[in-house]
Enzyme design. Structure first.
Site, PDB file in Angstrom:
ATOM      1  N   GLU A 224      14.455 -21.594  13.802  1.00 12.37           N
ATOM      2  CA  GLU A 224      15.315 -22.743  13.525  1.00 12.37           C
ATOM      3  C   GLU A 224      16.306 -22.938  14.681  1.00 12.37           C
ATOM      4  O   GLU A 224      16.861 -21.973  15.208  1.00 12.37           O
ATOM      5  CB  GLU A 224      16.079 -22.505  12.227  1.00 12.37           C
ATOM      6  CG  GLU A 224      17.016 -23.655  11.854  1.00 12.37           C
ATOM      7  CD  GLU A 224      17.818 -23.378  10.598  1.00 12.37           C
ATOM      8  OE1 GLU A 224      17.853 -24.262   9.723  1.00 12.37           O
ATOM      9  OE2 GLU A 224      18.403 -22.286  10.484  1.00 12.37           O
TER      10      GLU A 224
ATOM     11  N   LYS B 153      15.517 -31.088   8.741  1.00 15.04           N
ATOM     12  CA  LYS B 153      15.921 -30.322   7.567  1.00 15.04           C
ATOM     13  C   LYS B 153      16.495 -31.269   6.521  1.00 15.04           C
ATOM     14  O   LYS B 153      17.369 -32.089   6.824  1.00 15.04           O
ATOM     15  CB  LYS B 153      16.960 -29.277   7.968  1.00 15.04           C
ATOM     16  CG  LYS B 153      17.258 -28.232   6.905  1.00 15.04           C
ATOM     17  CD  LYS B 153      18.173 -27.145   7.500  1.00 15.04           C
ATOM     18  CE  LYS B 153      18.412 -26.020   6.513  1.00 15.04           C
ATOM     19  NZ  LYS B 153      19.243 -24.944   7.129  1.00 15.04           N
TER      20      LYS B 153
ATOM     21  N   CYS C 290      14.827 -22.320   7.308  1.00 18.78           N
ATOM     22  CA  CYS C 290      15.880 -21.513   6.719  1.00 18.78           C
ATOM     23  C   CYS C 290      15.954 -21.649   5.190  1.00 18.78           C
ATOM     24  O   CYS C 290      14.976 -21.389   4.499  1.00 18.78           O
ATOM     25  CB  CYS C 290      17.199 -21.899   7.384  1.00 18.78           C
ATOM     26  SG  CYS C 290      18.548 -20.729   7.193  1.00 18.78           S
TER      27      CYS C 290
END
Length: 339
Positions: A45, A127, A161
Site C-alpha cells: 500500500e 481505497k 490494508c
C-alpha cells in the site's frame, strides 16, 4: 488462463517521500521478480512515496511539512513515474500490482493499479474509505474500484490494508470469483503495541481472506529502517516517536489458508515467491464457498452499487443508468416448496 502461476510479493523499504528514488527501486524490483521467473509481482500500500507514518506520529500542526512533501511526491496516473513503471512491466513481460499515493488536482487517494505484461493499465482503483487518521490526507472512492478482472493469469483483484476487515467489501470481491488476490499493507507493527494494528492481527485478517474467498492471497508489505525512521524525526532528531522497527510481513497464502512461503525477517528486504496451482481453488470451494453453494440468499444478501460516482455531472450524464435509482425494496428470493 494459466493453470500454474508464479507470483512474487515485495517486502522492502520505499525511498521515503521521494517519487524518483522509489520509482527507480520499483523498476529494479520488477526486474528482479521477472528474473526469478515471476508472472506477477505485488507491491505494498502507498509504496510510492511510502506510507505516511507522520499521520499517526505527530499532532496536526506538526504534519504540514510532511503533507507538502507527500503531495509533491505522489503519483499522477498519466505522469512520468507511472509511464516508467508501465515500460518496466512491458520490458520484463510481467504483471505488476502497484500501490501508490495518487495525486489528482488538489486531492490524494490511496490507489492501486494492475499493469499487464504489455504495460497497459488493466485496473485503476482507489481505497474505498481511508482508515482513521488517513482520512485527514486522502479522499474516498466508490464501488467501481471493488472489482475483479480477467487476466491471462486468472481472475485478479486487489485491496488495501484495512479493506481486508470490511466484511461487505470482501464479500463483493468473493462474489466475483477472484482467484488471485493482492493484499497491499504498509509497515506492520511499527506504531507501537496497539492490538488492532499488530502484525499477528493483520496477518490473521489476510489469511482469513484466503480461507473465506477460496483464493490465493499475495501479501506485500513495507519495512522501515532506523535510517528511514529519521526522515520523520522527533524533537531531538531521533526516529519518529512511536517507531519500533522492521514491519515486513510479506506472505503468500493458499485458498485453504495454508502459508505457502517462508517468512523473511521483518527487517529484511526481499521478494517471496510461490507457484500457484489454480486447480486447488476448486477443492477449497468444494468445502466452503460463501458467495456460492454456502450462501443463503433467502436470509442475507449484499446490495452492491459498483457504479462510478463523480462530484460533477455534465448534461449528457444526467440520464441513463448513471442516474438510475436503486430499488426501494428487494424482490423476494425464490423459495423451495416444502414437501
Amino acid at each position: 488462463m494459466a493453470k500454474n502461476v508464479r507470483v512474487a510479493a515485495v517486502q522492502a523499504e520505499p525511498v521515503w517521500l521521494d517519487i524518483d528514488g522509489t520509482t527507480k527501486k520499483t523498476i529494479d524490483l520488477i526486474s528482479e521478480a521477472a528474473t526469478g521467473g515471476a508472472d506477477l509481482v505485488a507491491f505494498p500500500e502507498t509504496w510510492i512515496p511510502g506510507y505516511p507514518v507522520f499521520l499517526w506520529s505527530y499532532p496536526v500542526y506538526q504534519q504540514m511539512e510532511f503533507v507538502a512533501r507527500y503531495h509533491a511526491n505522489s503519483v499522477t496516473i498519466d505522469g512520468e513515474a507511472m509511464t516508467r513503471i508501465r515500460e518496466a512491466a512491458r520490458e520484463n513481460s510481467i504483471t505488476v500490482v502497484l500501490g501508490f499515493s495518487e495525486k489528482e488536482a488538489g486531492s490524494l487517494y490511496m490507489s492501486q493499479a494492475i499493469i499487464g505484461p504489455d504495460g497497459e493499465i488493466l485496473l485503476h482503483r482507489r481505497k474505498l474509505k481511508p482508515t482513521h487518521a488517513e482520512r485527514t490526507l486522502f479522499g474516498e472512492s466508490d464501488g467501481s474500484g471493488i472489482k475483479v478482472i480477467d487476466t491471462p493469469l486468472g481472475r485478479l483483484g486487489a485491496l488495501n490494508c484495512f479493506e481486508h476487515i470490511q466484511p461487505l467489501t470482501k464479500y463483493a470481491m468473493y462474489s466475483q470469483n477472484e482467484q488471485i488476490h493482492v493484499a497491499g499493507w504498509p509497515c506492520l507493527g511499527i506504531l507501537g503495541n496497539v492490538p488492532a494494528l499488530s502484525p499477528e492481527t493483520l496477518m490473521a485478517a489476510t489469511q482469513t481472506y484466503a480461507l473465506e474467498g477460496g483464493a490465493f492471497v499475495v501479501t506485500a508489505t513495507q519495512i522501515m529502517s532506523d535510517e528511514g525512521a529519521r526522515v520523520f524525526p522527533d524533537a531531538q532528531g531521533g526516529p519518529t516517536p512511536v517507531y519500533t522497527g522492521g514491519g515486513g510481513f510479506a506472505r503468500i497464502y493458499g485458498p485453504d489458508s495454508r502459508l505457502l512461503t517462508e517468512p523473511l525477517d521483518p527487517s529484511q528486504e526481499g521478494l517471496v515467491y510461490a507457484d500457484l496451482d489454480l486447480s486447488l481453488i476448486d477443492l477449497a470451494k468444494n468445502s466452503v464457498d460463501p458467495s456460492g453453494h454456502y450462501a443463503r440468499p433467502d436470509v442475507t444478501r449484499l446490495v452492491f452499487d459498483n457504479r462510478p460516482k463523480t462530484p460533477v455531472l455534465t448534461p449528457g450524464e444526467l440520464s441513463g443508468e448513471l442516474f438510475a435509482p436503486l430499488p426501494e425494496s428487494l424482490p423476494e428470493a425464490p423459495r423451495t416448496p416444502v414437501a
